[in-house]
Design a protein around this motif. Structure first.
Motif, PDB file in Angstrom:
ATOM      1  N   ASP A   9       0.833  -1.191   0.000  1.00 39.14           N
ATOM      2  CA  ASP A   9       0.000   0.000   0.000  1.00 39.14           C
ATOM      3  C   ASP A   9       0.872   1.247   0.000  1.00 39.14           C
ATOM      4  O   ASP A   9       1.946   1.287   0.595  1.00 39.14           O
ATOM      5  CB  ASP A   9      -0.895   0.043   1.246  1.00 39.14           C
ATOM      6  N   GLN A  11       1.006   4.710   1.648  1.00 40.43           N
ATOM      7  CA  GLN A  11       0.398   5.170   2.873  1.00 40.43           C
ATOM      8  C   GLN A  11       0.882   6.564   3.205  1.00 40.43           C
ATOM      9  O   GLN A  11       2.077   6.829   3.228  1.00 40.43           O
ATOM     10  CB  GLN A  11       0.740   4.230   4.032  1.00 40.43           C
ATOM     11  N   CYS A  13       1.294   8.751   6.171  1.00 38.62           N
ATOM     12  CA  CYS A  13       1.349   8.439   7.596  1.00 38.62           C
ATOM     13  C   CYS A  13       1.265   9.720   8.411  1.00 38.62           C
ATOM     14  O   CYS A  13       1.903  10.725   8.090  1.00 38.62           O
ATOM     15  CB  CYS A  13       2.642   7.710   7.920  1.00 38.62           C
ATOM     16  N   ARG A  27       0.190  -8.400  11.948  1.00 32.98           N
ATOM     17  CA  ARG A  27      -0.247  -9.181  10.797  1.00 32.98           C
ATOM     18  C   ARG A  27       0.958  -9.924  10.248  1.00 32.98           C
ATOM     19  O   ARG A  27       2.089  -9.429  10.291  1.00 32.98           O
ATOM     20  CB  ARG A  27      -0.890  -8.304   9.724  1.00 32.98           C
ATOM     21  N   SER A  45       0.143   0.089  10.427  1.00 30.17           N
ATOM     22  CA  SER A  45      -1.075  -0.702  10.495  1.00 30.17           C
ATOM     23  C   SER A  45      -2.265   0.229  10.344  1.00 30.17           C
ATOM     24  O   SER A  45      -2.126   1.457  10.349  1.00 30.17           O
ATOM     25  CB  SER A  45      -1.161  -1.440  11.838  1.00 30.17           C
ATOM     26  N   ARG A  46      -3.436  -0.378  10.210  1.00 29.25           N
ATOM     27  CA  ARG A  46      -4.647   0.442  10.116  1.00 29.25           C
ATOM     28  C   ARG A  46      -4.881   1.222  11.398  1.00 29.25           C
ATOM     29  O   ARG A  46      -5.454   2.309  11.391  1.00 29.25           O
ATOM     30  CB  ARG A  46      -5.855  -0.436   9.808  1.00 29.25           C
ATOM     31  N   ALA A  47      -4.415   0.659  12.520  1.00 38.11           N
ATOM     32  CA  ALA A  47      -4.637   1.310  13.807  1.00 38.11           C
ATOM     33  C   ALA A  47      -3.652   2.448  14.055  1.00 38.11           C
ATOM     34  O   ALA A  47      -3.998   3.445  14.687  1.00 38.11           O
ATOM     35  CB  ALA A  47      -4.533   0.281  14.931  1.00 38.11           C
ATOM     36  N   SER A  49       0.054   4.535  12.354  1.00 38.36           N
ATOM     37  CA  SER A  49       1.091   4.696  11.345  1.00 38.36           C
ATOM     38  C   SER A  49       2.472   4.881  11.951  1.00 38.36           C
ATOM     39  O   SER A  49       3.454   4.348  11.441  1.00 38.36           O
ATOM     40  CB  SER A  49       0.785   5.918  10.471  1.00 38.36           C
ATOM     41  N   ARG A 327      -4.835   8.608   5.715  1.00 40.47           N
ATOM     42  CA  ARG A 327      -5.594   8.019   6.814  1.00 40.47           C
ATOM     43  C   ARG A 327      -6.156   9.106   7.722  1.00 40.47           C
ATOM     44  O   ARG A 327      -5.541  10.149   7.899  1.00 40.47           O
ATOM     45  CB  ARG A 327      -4.686   7.114   7.646  1.00 40.47           C
TER      46      ARG A 327
END
Length: 329
Positions: A9, A11, A13, A27, A45-47, A49, A327
């Motif tokens: 991805d 990203q 951040c 993961r 992670s999604r939770a 950065s 995000r």
């Protein structure tokens, strides 16, 4: 270490706020080898950065290298970051475009500064280290601030990091300052990284910088962090404002890695092994790496060349067709 995901991805951040302790689930990501050694990734992670300038955290092992083939990562590029290698068991051979050739062992630090661009390889295979059956450690990346990200590449090996004891816990400070001791390794942002070994049943109150956000990555044992249970391989985050962190071990000793720093407030985009500020910078870096490994008559250029690795460099994945949205905080 590289990110070997075929479709990484892109990203954007951000240093997102959190009101209290936040738990980040790892993961699994295959790293490579004949049967694919797997690492556990908690950053990004999604939770979350970032934790301070730390933008990447891979946790691996204890890995039976005879069964998995271990770590064999061909020459690959980096921009705009530092790679931080820390081992619990085993050994890794690092080679880079500066001509560095350095084996790292537990309790030692390998720190590579990419600056505008560098390439390196990493090997921890049965053939390379026949007497080292287990590989176990962490790889961290820190994003370089604007003042340093266009600078020269560099490599440091610290053979003996500073140590201290707090409430019976043993700490090895491999980056930054903690508890009155400071790593000799060069950092470009206010930060800290340390291995923390907590005896079974112990309660440790660790003085920290209240301007920092912090996280602990649990390697082994049942950790209670600031009143929250943290499973092995998970990361627990605490926002700025605390001048101490409380770590408690259950019936077994706990080993964890503490990272932290002032919230990184510059825009930062990460794709594959490149840390940049814009999509266009990533596109340019990828094109230059692909040209170099294809035999560009101008030479290796921006990233240099690794000597001594038996195999071709690692090509970059295909870029995504669209940009991803930043995000939400």
């Amino acid at each position: 270490m590289t990110n070997l995901e075929a479709r990484p991805d892109e990203q954007v951040c951000v240093a997102g706020p959190a009101a209290d302790v936040q738990l980040v689930e790892p993961r699994d990501v295959p790293l490579g080898g004949p049967r694919a050694m797997t690492v556990r990734r908690t950053l990004p992670s999604r939770a979350r950065s970032l934790v301070g300038p730390f933008c990447f955290a891979d946790h691996y092992g204890p890995d039976d290298v005879a069964a998995t083939g271990g770590m064999d990562v061909p020459p690959h590029p980096h921009t705009g970051l530092q790679t931080v290698t820390w081992l619990f068991e085993g050994a890794v051979l690092h080679r880079d475009a500066l001509g560095s050739e350095q084996t790292i062992a537990p309790g030692q630090l390998n720190l590579m500064t990419a600056g505008r661009g560098i390439c390196h390889s990493e090997e921890a295979t049965p053939a390379r280290f026949p007497g080292q059956p287990v590989l176990h450690g962490v790889q961290l990346w820190t994003v370089l601030p604007e003042s340093a990200r266009h600078g020269d590449r560099a490599f440091e090996h610290v053979a003996d990091v500073p140590r201290l004891t707090v409430d019976g816990a043993q700490l090895q400070v491999f980056l930054g300052r903690l508890g009155g001791v400071e790593s000799p390794a060069r950092a470009y942002s206010p930060l800290v990284a340390a291995q923390v070994d907590v005896p079974a049943g112990a309660r440790v109150t660790l003085p920290v910088d209240p301007a920092f956000e912090h996280a602990v990555l649990v390697d082994a044992g049942a950790l209670r962090f600031e009143g929250h249970d943290v499973p092995p391989a998970w990361l627990a985050y605490a926002p700025p404002g605390r001048d101490a962190l409380v770590l408690e071990a259950g019936d077994a000793p706990v080993r964890a890695v503490l990272v932290g720093g002032t919230p990184f407030d510059e825009p930062m985009l990460m794709w594959w092994n490149f840390v940049a500020r814009t999509h266009e910078e990533v596109v340019e870096a990828r094109a230059q790496w692909q040209a170099a490994i294809a035999g560009d008559p101008a030479g290796p250029g921006r990233f240099g060349e690794v000597q001594g690795y038996a195999g071709p460099p690692l090509p970059a994945p295909e870029l995504p067709n669209v940009r991803l949205r930043p995000r939400e905080r």
